[in-house]
Design a protein around this motif. Structure first.
Motif, mmCIF file in Angstrom:
data_model
loop_
_atom_site.group_PDB
_atom_site.id
_atom_site.type_symbol
_atom_site.label_atom_id
_atom_site.label_comp_id
_atom_site.label_asym_id
_atom_site.label_seq_id
_atom_site.Cartn_x
_atom_site.Cartn_y
_atom_site.Cartn_z
ATOM 1 N N UNK A 138 0.845 -1.207 0.000
ATOM 2 C CA UNK A 138 0.000 0.000 0.000
ATOM 3 C C UNK A 138 0.877 1.251 0.000
ATOM 4 N N UNK A 139 1.926 1.227 0.792
ATOM 5 C CA UNK A 139 2.805 2.394 0.888
ATOM 6 C C UNK A 139 3.580 2.624 -0.408
ATOM 7 N N UNK A 140 4.053 1.558 -1.033
ATOM 8 C CA UNK A 140 4.789 1.707 -2.282
ATOM 9 C C UNK A 140 3.869 2.174 -3.407
ATOM 10 N N UNK A 141 2.634 1.691 -3.411
ATOM 11 C CA UNK A 141 1.667 2.165 -4.412
ATOM 12 C C UNK A 141 1.413 3.653 -4.231
ATOM 13 N N UNK A 142 1.355 4.091 -2.986
ATOM 14 C CA UNK A 142 1.151 5.520 -2.716
ATOM 15 C C UNK A 142 2.356 6.338 -3.174
ATOM 16 N N UNK A 143 3.560 5.815 -2.958
ATOM 17 C CA UNK A 143 4.767 6.518 -3.410
ATOM 18 C C UNK A 143 4.736 6.699 -4.925
ATOM 19 N N UNK A 144 4.324 5.668 -5.645
ATOM 20 C CA UNK A 144 4.237 5.770 -7.107
ATOM 21 C C UNK A 144 3.235 6.829 -7.521
ATOM 22 N N UNK A 145 2.125 6.930 -6.815
ATOM 23 C CA UNK A 145 1.127 7.961 -7.121
ATOM 24 C C UNK A 145 1.661 9.358 -6.808
ATOM 25 N N UNK A 146 2.439 9.467 -5.742
ATOM 26 C CA UNK A 146 3.070 10.756 -5.427
ATOM 27 C C UNK A 146 4.015 11.150 -6.545
ATOM 28 N N UNK A 147 4.767 10.181 -7.067
ATOM 29 C CA UNK A 147 5.669 10.467 -8.176
ATOM 30 C C UNK A 147 4.892 10.987 -9.375
ATOM 31 N N UNK A 148 3.698 10.453 -9.610
ATOM 32 C CA UNK A 148 2.871 10.942 -10.712
ATOM 33 C C UNK A 148 2.522 12.411 -10.508
ATOM 34 N N UNK A 149 2.215 12.798 -9.274
ATOM 35 C CA UNK A 149 1.936 14.201 -8.971
ATOM 36 C C UNK A 149 3.151 15.071 -9.282
ATOM 37 N N UNK A 150 4.335 14.584 -8.914
ATOM 38 C CA UNK A 150 5.555 15.340 -9.157
ATOM 39 C C UNK A 150 5.861 15.439 -10.645
ATOM 40 N N UNK A 151 5.536 14.391 -11.393
ATOM 41 C CA UNK A 151 5.722 14.435 -12.849
ATOM 42 C C UNK A 151 4.856 15.535 -13.454
ATOM 43 N N UNK A 152 3.582 15.569 -13.070
ATOM 44 C CA UNK A 152 2.663 16.554 -13.647
ATOM 45 C C UNK A 152 2.979 17.977 -13.196
ATOM 46 N N UNK A 153 3.654 18.098 -12.059
ATOM 47 C CA UNK A 153 4.024 19.439 -11.597
ATOM 48 C C UNK A 153 4.945 20.136 -12.597
ATOM 49 N N UNK A 154 5.758 19.369 -13.323
ATOM 50 C CA UNK A 154 6.630 19.979 -14.333
ATOM 51 C C UNK A 154 5.819 20.649 -15.436
ATOM 52 N N UNK A 155 4.607 20.145 -15.699
ATOM 53 C CA UNK A 155 3.773 20.759 -16.734
ATOM 54 C C UNK A 155 3.466 22.209 -16.395
ATOM 55 N N UNK A 156 3.292 22.485 -15.102
ATOM 56 C CA UNK A 156 2.988 23.855 -14.682
ATOM 57 C C UNK A 156 4.234 24.733 -14.810
ATOM 58 N N UNK A 157 5.376 24.218 -14.330
ATOM 59 C CA UNK A 157 6.601 25.014 -14.410
ATOM 60 C C UNK A 157 7.000 25.263 -15.859
ATOM 61 N N UNK A 158 6.662 24.340 -16.751
ATOM 62 C CA UNK A 158 7.023 24.484 -18.162
ATOM 63 C C UNK A 158 6.296 25.649 -18.834
ATOM 64 N N UNK A 159 5.294 26.222 -18.165
ATOM 65 C CA UNK A 159 4.641 27.420 -18.723
ATOM 66 C C UNK A 159 5.514 28.658 -18.546
ATOM 67 N N UNK A 160 6.587 28.544 -17.767
ATOM 68 C CA UNK A 160 7.525 29.659 -17.599
ATOM 69 C C UNK A 160 8.469 29.698 -18.797
ATOM 70 N N UNK A 161 8.515 30.815 -19.480
ATOM 71 C CA UNK A 161 9.336 30.950 -20.679
ATOM 72 C C UNK A 161 10.761 31.382 -20.299
ATOM 73 N N UNK A 162 11.728 31.239 -21.213
ATOM 74 C CA UNK A 162 13.106 31.648 -20.908
ATOM 75 C C UNK A 162 13.234 33.103 -20.437
ATOM 76 N N UNK A 163 12.563 34.081 -21.082
ATOM 77 C CA UNK A 163 12.678 35.454 -20.564
ATOM 78 C C UNK A 163 12.112 35.611 -19.147
#
Length: 290
Positions: A94-119
């Motif tokens: 159960x704990x390892x399955x939860x860790x994998x789901x947390x990793x999914x949240x962290x993966x999708x978090x990059x989608x938000x940061x990727x809206x920041x442009x170089x300038x």
């Protein structure tokens, strides 16, 4: 004519009672509120932009929320390692399955940061000085817990004795994979002593004998069902971790190109090397040899 038995004040009194009850329910002056429980005053006042740039708040919130998810990940990983060591596999799953789901949240978090442009990033970069995600002590503990041991990675935390002690503890402890292999050995599956009684601070080295141990499990899943499930939980976790690393490197390249990182690393070049790190090598190799 008015009926002598008709009480026009009754509905009004009932309505007033309902309103009074609702007001009482909305009064949190005497009880712990949602904000009190979550310490929202402290959390929401922790964003202190140093630049006049609009986009710095995004950068701060992105990294602060990631650190909160990593706190939960460490909590679950620590418990999972302990439970595997104590043969409490159902709880560990159960704990390892939860860790994998947390990793999914962290993966999708990059989608938000990727809206920041170089300038937009360039406008805040001078204010970051040498601060870098490379210095995240929680991330380092996660890496160590997953078996990616490197003594050089203790140095970024040497300036803080408390943080160094936390990272050092993770560095010296058996990793998640170490405990998984010790479990296989306790179940009577041949795992070499070089991988069950070793210096936990050394980087893990792949072994043909360890692969044979996992192959025994995977060739007889009905006989070794919980060990088979453990192997797949580890696979899920590394799969999610690889995705996180990939999104990390692509987001950094998208935002800063091939500039050096603020922490002094090579930036994209360093992150690309991390893509080649395999945490549980025999579990991946057996898929070819099965």
């Amino acid at each position: 004519m008015t009926c002598p038995h008709h009480n026009t004040s009754a509905p009004t009194s009932a309505t007033e009672a309902i309103v009074a009850e609702e007001k009482a329910q909305l009064d949190f002056s005497r009880d712990m509120s949602y904000g009190d429980y979550l310490q929202l005053d402290a959390i929401l006042s922790a964003q202190k932009p140093l630049s006049p740039a609009h986009d710095e708040l995004l950068f701060i919130v992105q990294h602060q929320t990631s650190e909160l998810w990593m706190k939960l990940m460490l909590h679950e990983l620590t418990a999972a390692v302990k439970n595997i060591a104590e043969d409490e596999l159902n709880a560990a799953f159960k704990q390892l399955a939860r860790v994998s789901k947390i990793m999914e949240q962290l993966v999708h978090a990059w989608d938000v940061l990727a809206t920041m442009t170089p300038p937009e990033y360039s406008a805040i970069r001078p204010y970051l000085a040498n601060s870098s995600g490379f210095q995240s002590f929680q991330y380092r503990c996660i890496e160590f817990a997953l078996g990616n041991k490197n003594a050089a990675m203790l140095k970024p935390h040497a300036h803080s004795p408390e943080r160094l002690a936390m990272v050092q503890t993770a560095f010296e402890a058996p990793s998640l994979y170490d405990e998984a292999l010790r479990l296989l050995a306790r179940r009577g599956i041949a795992v070499p002593a070089s991988h069950t009684q070793r210096d936990w601070t050394k980087p893990y080295e792949s072994s043909d004998a360890v692969e044979q141990a996992w192959l025994q499990v995977y060739r007889n899943p009905r006989e070794h069902w919980d060990l088979y499930q453990l192997g797949e939980e580890l696979t899920d976790l590394e799969d999610a971790f690889r995705l996180w690393r990939f999104r990390h490197v692509t987001t950094v390249e998208r935002v800063i190109g091939f500039k050096r990182g603020t922490g002094g690393t090579g930036g994209v070049s360093y992150l690309r090397k991390m893509l080649d790190v395999v945490l549980f090598p025999e579990i991946w190799k057996l898929r070819t040899d099965l």
